[in-house]
Design an enzyme around this catalytic site. Sequence first.
Site, mmCIF file in Angstrom:
data_model
loop_
_atom_site.group_PDB
_atom_site.id
_atom_site.type_symbol
_atom_site.label_atom_id
_atom_site.label_comp_id
_atom_site.label_asym_id
_atom_site.label_seq_id
_atom_site.Cartn_x
_atom_site.Cartn_y
_atom_site.Cartn_z
ATOM 1 N N SER A 110 -36.268 -47.246 10.395
ATOM 2 C CA SER A 110 -35.104 -46.943 11.643
ATOM 3 C C SER A 110 -35.836 -45.608 12.484
ATOM 4 O O SER A 110 -35.990 -45.014 13.370
ATOM 5 C CB SER A 110 -34.112 -46.313 11.058
ATOM 6 O OG SER A 110 -33.205 -47.228 11.097
ATOM 7 N N CYS A 151 -26.263 -53.859 8.285
ATOM 8 C CA CYS A 151 -26.361 -52.670 9.083
ATOM 9 C C CYS A 151 -24.490 -53.444 9.560
ATOM 10 O O CYS A 151 -23.668 -52.681 9.692
ATOM 11 C CB CYS A 151 -27.080 -52.442 10.004
ATOM 12 S SG CYS A 151 -28.516 -52.201 9.803
HETATM 13 C C1 LIG Z 1 -34.496 -53.372 8.182
HETATM 14 C C2 LIG Z 1 -34.925 -52.966 9.769
HETATM 15 C C3 LIG Z 1 -35.283 -51.959 10.012
HETATM 16 C C4 LIG Z 1 -34.740 -50.664 9.605
HETATM 17 O O1 LIG Z 1 -35.688 -50.029 9.095
HETATM 18 P P1 LIG Z 1 -34.865 -48.953 7.536
HETATM 19 O O2 LIG Z 1 -36.543 -48.830 6.783
HETATM 20 O O3 LIG Z 1 -34.080 -50.000 6.905
HETATM 21 O O4 LIG Z 1 -34.360 -48.259 8.588
HETATM 22 C C5 LIG Z 1 -36.121 -51.888 11.810
HETATM 23 N N1 LIG Z 1 -35.646 -52.826 12.743
HETATM 24 C C6 LIG Z 1 -36.125 -54.260 11.724
HETATM 25 C C7 LIG Z 1 -36.201 -55.161 13.060
HETATM 26 C C8 LIG Z 1 -36.091 -54.193 10.698
HETATM 27 O O5 LIG Z 1 -35.624 -55.344 9.800
#
Ligand SMILES: *Cc1c(COP(=O)(O)O)cnc(C)c1O
Length: 390
Positions: free
Chosen positions: A74, A330
């Site tokens: 993120s 989420c």
């Molecule tokens: C899991 C995910 C994120 C977020 O990654 P985190 O490391 O959990 O913050 C962003 N984009 C996609 C496509 C994801 O699958």
Amino acid sequence: MPDELIYLDHAATTPVDPRVREAMHEYFADEFGNPSSVHRFGQRADAAVEASRQRIASILNCSPQEIIFTGCGSESDNLALRGAALAARMKQGKNHLVVSAVEHDAVLRTAEQLRDHYDFKLDIIPVNATGMVQPEQLEKSIRSETAVVSIIYANNEIGTINPIQEIAALCRQRGVLFHTDAVQAASQLPLDVTDLGVDLLSLGAHKFYGPKGVGVLYRRSGVPLEPILTGGGQEHGLRAGTHNVAYIVGMAAALAITEQERDQHNARFARLRDLLLEEIPRRIGGTHLTGHPTQRLSNHASFAFEGVDGNAMLAALDLAGFACSSGSACKTGDPEPSSVLLALGLSSELALGSLRITVGRNTTEVQIEQLLASLPEIVERMRAAQAVPS
Ligand SMILES: *Cc1c(COP(=O)(O)O)cnc(C)c1O
């Protein structure tokens, strides 16, 4: 019912590979130095961070200076979009952004914040019924003021893979920066940034059997970026904060293993996935596949069932011994239908009956057979419950 809880939610997160745990171990123990320190504790920590950077750069086929370590996928998305948007406006007066309707919230919410509170213009372009971005659609939305385009490489909720090379080439031709969120794609798809032609690419370690809470942003040399986490001069002044040395070492180890074993895992994943894609609609009436039938992640099967409350179904599956998801981790507990599923043209009612099954390195064919044996009865039970007037 299976004896143990069967984990079929690898799109939400993956278990840490034991080899990765082993690689991290000493950085939780004797090697605790701060990489910015001058003394030998610091030097050894710095050497570990730089060796990891080198390792990741060689897999992405870029130079180590183009790797920025971040706190998660993120954060990489945030730094790419907000950092490039702010820099492009300061340097070139550009104030327009383009994202797709199927972006992860880390991109979508960032873009919306830039629109709502930082005075950027934003186009959210539609996708086709399989969730794929059409380059022609993108082409229509690019203007002379466009600063950044951000399109997800492969979608976490529906598994659809976008034509990233084609989109990157289009952006380059139009002189627009291109970012791709490759967080979900990383464990299955090629990550050669030169080959892909991208300017910015985000990764998060916990989606490829590394630790949670660490990520990478690839930033092509010369791409202007404004830091969003300011402070010390770490990461070429683009991301302040003392490095999480153990996690960075773990992420590099995890990515190296992923790169080495990708083809082998993909072949096995695809067999298990295809079993799900074939058998679930065959065994359960009123089932709709979500996402693309073939251009999808090798480990990803996703559906929407008519007349089913998705959250109740997940709870029933959990009781029966299966850990699955409705789409994005989420969104758990959120009664709103997923905006990604709505973007495919699904009705709200159908979108609320979604199920995502994502297999992983430890998933066996027996486990898939067990799910296939249990799911029809669970869906039937959910439908009966839905049908009862309250
Ligand atoms: C899991 C995910 C994120 C977020 O990654 P985190 O490391 O959990 O913050 C962003 N984009 C996609 C496509 C994801 O699958």
